[in-house]
Design a protein around this motif. Sequence first.
Motif, mmCIF file in Angstrom:
data_model
loop_
_atom_site.group_PDB
_atom_site.id
_atom_site.type_symbol
_atom_site.label_atom_id
_atom_site.label_comp_id
_atom_site.label_asym_id
_atom_site.label_seq_id
_atom_site.Cartn_x
_atom_site.Cartn_y
_atom_site.Cartn_z
ATOM 1 N N ARG A 158 0.836 -1.207 0.000
ATOM 2 C CA ARG A 158 0.000 0.000 0.000
ATOM 3 C C ARG A 158 0.867 1.251 0.000
ATOM 4 O O ARG A 158 0.559 2.238 -0.687
ATOM 5 N N ILE A 159 1.951 1.225 0.764
ATOM 6 C CA ILE A 159 2.851 2.382 0.800
ATOM 7 C C ILE A 159 3.487 2.603 -0.567
ATOM 8 O O ILE A 159 3.565 3.747 -1.064
ATOM 9 N N GLN A 160 3.937 1.530 -1.188
ATOM 10 C CA GLN A 160 4.554 1.664 -2.508
ATOM 11 C C GLN A 160 3.548 2.164 -3.540
ATOM 12 O O GLN A 160 3.869 3.008 -4.389
ATOM 13 N N LYS A 161 2.309 1.664 -3.450
ATOM 14 C CA LYS A 161 1.279 2.119 -4.372
ATOM 15 C C LYS A 161 0.984 3.603 -4.181
ATOM 16 O O LYS A 161 0.851 4.360 -5.158
ATOM 17 N N GLY A 162 0.872 4.029 -2.916
ATOM 18 C CA GLY A 162 0.635 5.446 -2.647
ATOM 19 C C GLY A 162 1.780 6.315 -3.133
ATOM 20 O O GLY A 162 1.555 7.410 -3.671
ATOM 21 N N THR A 163 3.021 5.841 -2.959
ATOM 22 C CA THR A 163 4.178 6.593 -3.442
ATOM 23 C C THR A 163 4.155 6.722 -4.955
ATOM 24 O O THR A 163 4.434 7.796 -5.510
ATOM 25 N N ASP A 164 3.828 5.630 -5.642
ATOM 26 C CA ASP A 164 3.759 5.675 -7.105
ATOM 27 C C ASP A 164 2.664 6.645 -7.574
ATOM 28 O O ASP A 164 2.857 7.406 -8.534
ATOM 29 N N GLU A 165 1.525 6.638 -6.883
ATOM 30 C CA GLU A 165 0.453 7.561 -7.247
ATOM 31 C C GLU A 165 0.868 9.014 -7.015
ATOM 32 O O GLU A 165 0.565 9.897 -7.834
ATOM 33 N N ALA A 166 1.573 9.269 -5.902
ATOM 34 C CA ALA A 166 2.042 10.634 -5.631
ATOM 35 C C ALA A 166 3.046 11.080 -6.692
ATOM 36 O O ALA A 166 3.009 12.234 -7.146
ATOM 37 N N ALA B 135 3.169 10.010 -9.782
ATOM 38 C CA ALA B 135 2.420 10.251 -11.015
ATOM 39 C C ALA B 135 1.704 11.597 -10.968
ATOM 40 O O ALA B 135 1.684 12.347 -11.957
ATOM 41 N N GLN B 136 1.123 11.929 -9.811
ATOM 42 C CA GLN B 136 0.464 13.227 -9.671
ATOM 43 C C GLN B 136 1.464 14.374 -9.822
ATOM 44 O O GLN B 136 1.161 15.403 -10.445
ATOM 45 N N GLN B 137 2.653 14.199 -9.260
ATOM 46 C CA GLN B 137 3.670 15.240 -9.380
ATOM 47 C C GLN B 137 4.086 15.430 -10.827
ATOM 48 O O GLN B 137 4.288 16.568 -11.283
ATOM 49 N N HIS B 138 4.201 14.321 -11.575
ATOM 50 C CA HIS B 138 4.537 14.435 -12.999
ATOM 51 C C HIS B 138 3.438 15.181 -13.751
ATOM 52 O O HIS B 138 3.731 16.019 -14.637
ATOM 53 N N ARG B 139 2.186 14.896 -13.410
ATOM 54 C CA ARG B 139 1.083 15.609 -14.068
ATOM 55 C C ARG B 139 1.104 17.101 -13.725
ATOM 56 O O ARG B 139 0.846 17.953 -14.579
ATOM 57 N N VAL B 140 1.420 17.405 -12.450
ATOM 58 C CA VAL B 140 1.510 18.812 -12.052
ATOM 59 C C VAL B 140 2.619 19.516 -12.818
ATOM 60 O O VAL B 140 2.444 20.650 -13.306
ATOM 61 N N ASP B 141 3.772 18.855 -12.953
ATOM 62 C CA ASP B 141 4.879 19.454 -13.704
ATOM 63 C C ASP B 141 4.500 19.670 -15.165
ATOM 64 O O ASP B 141 4.830 20.714 -15.758
#
Length: 309
Positions: free
Chosen positions: A98-106, A108-114
């Motif tokens: 779950r931690i790894q999944k949450g990190t990957d999602e964060a 991905a969100q950061q890449h979208r923000v950039d």
Amino acid sequence: MSQQRPERSTTRRPAARPDASMSLLTNVMDHSLDDGYAEAAERKAAAGVGGGLPRTLRAKLGLAAGLVLAAVVVTVGAAQARISAPTLAKEREELINRIQKGTDEADAQQHRVDALRDSVDAKQREVLRHHGGDKAELLALLAGSTQVTGPGVKLVIDDAKDAESGNGGGPRESNGFSDTGRVRDRDMQRVVNGLWLSGAEAISVNGQRLTSLSAIRAAGDAILVDNKPLVPPYTVLAVGDGQRLSTAFQDSVDGRYLHMLQENYGVRTRISVEGDITLPPAPSVIVRTAQPQTGAEKAGGADTGKGTS
């Protein structure tokens, strides 16, 4: 008539004990166990009850039952530990996943923000080129929407070493500021305005890019730039003609004001000419009041009451 000498007895008296004068202590040592305790011990011995291991069958059975119960408890505990070990390992693995999944999602969100930030920057540059023509770069510089690199000055301002010292009565007390040796928001306002007037083309404070819409305020003892708190020392970077900018600022009214803070209040300052400094773009550029004119408004003249951006 002669007197007869009394005959001396040949019977010897028993010799006194050396410890005769300590009869009480001697009695305590010889009879350390009270007579009642001694009689009780004799009765227990006669009845077959004594210390050590139990001798009766009932006592032996009780001891055996206790040992068996202890063994059962230890065995059951070990069995439960073996049974729960895989469950705990599974829960730990699920938590890690779950931690790894949450990190990957964060990420991905950061890449979208950039990506969105880059898209917004591109749109802004396109709009500036459309409305500004050959002055697009100058408009972007003045609006603070693009990164700036060039020569300039670096001004470091810090609180006094003893920030609570001071005798009061200074010019900063006229607006409710006590003389504590701390750099105030009005001090930073004067420094920034002085740099603008001295020829600065772009300014940042502690990495926070300033624009025409930026505000420097106070919240308690903290200085806020665009509602973001700053921590001393305050590093002010200004892009411009380095040596000329430094000289003009130090000779200006605001430069002399900063020098007065250093002399009278212990505020620490240091200015240097830099050959190459880089200022980041402003986080957001939002025009709140000014709007571009439409074609009808331009034809109607300046009585529309709206300015051009």
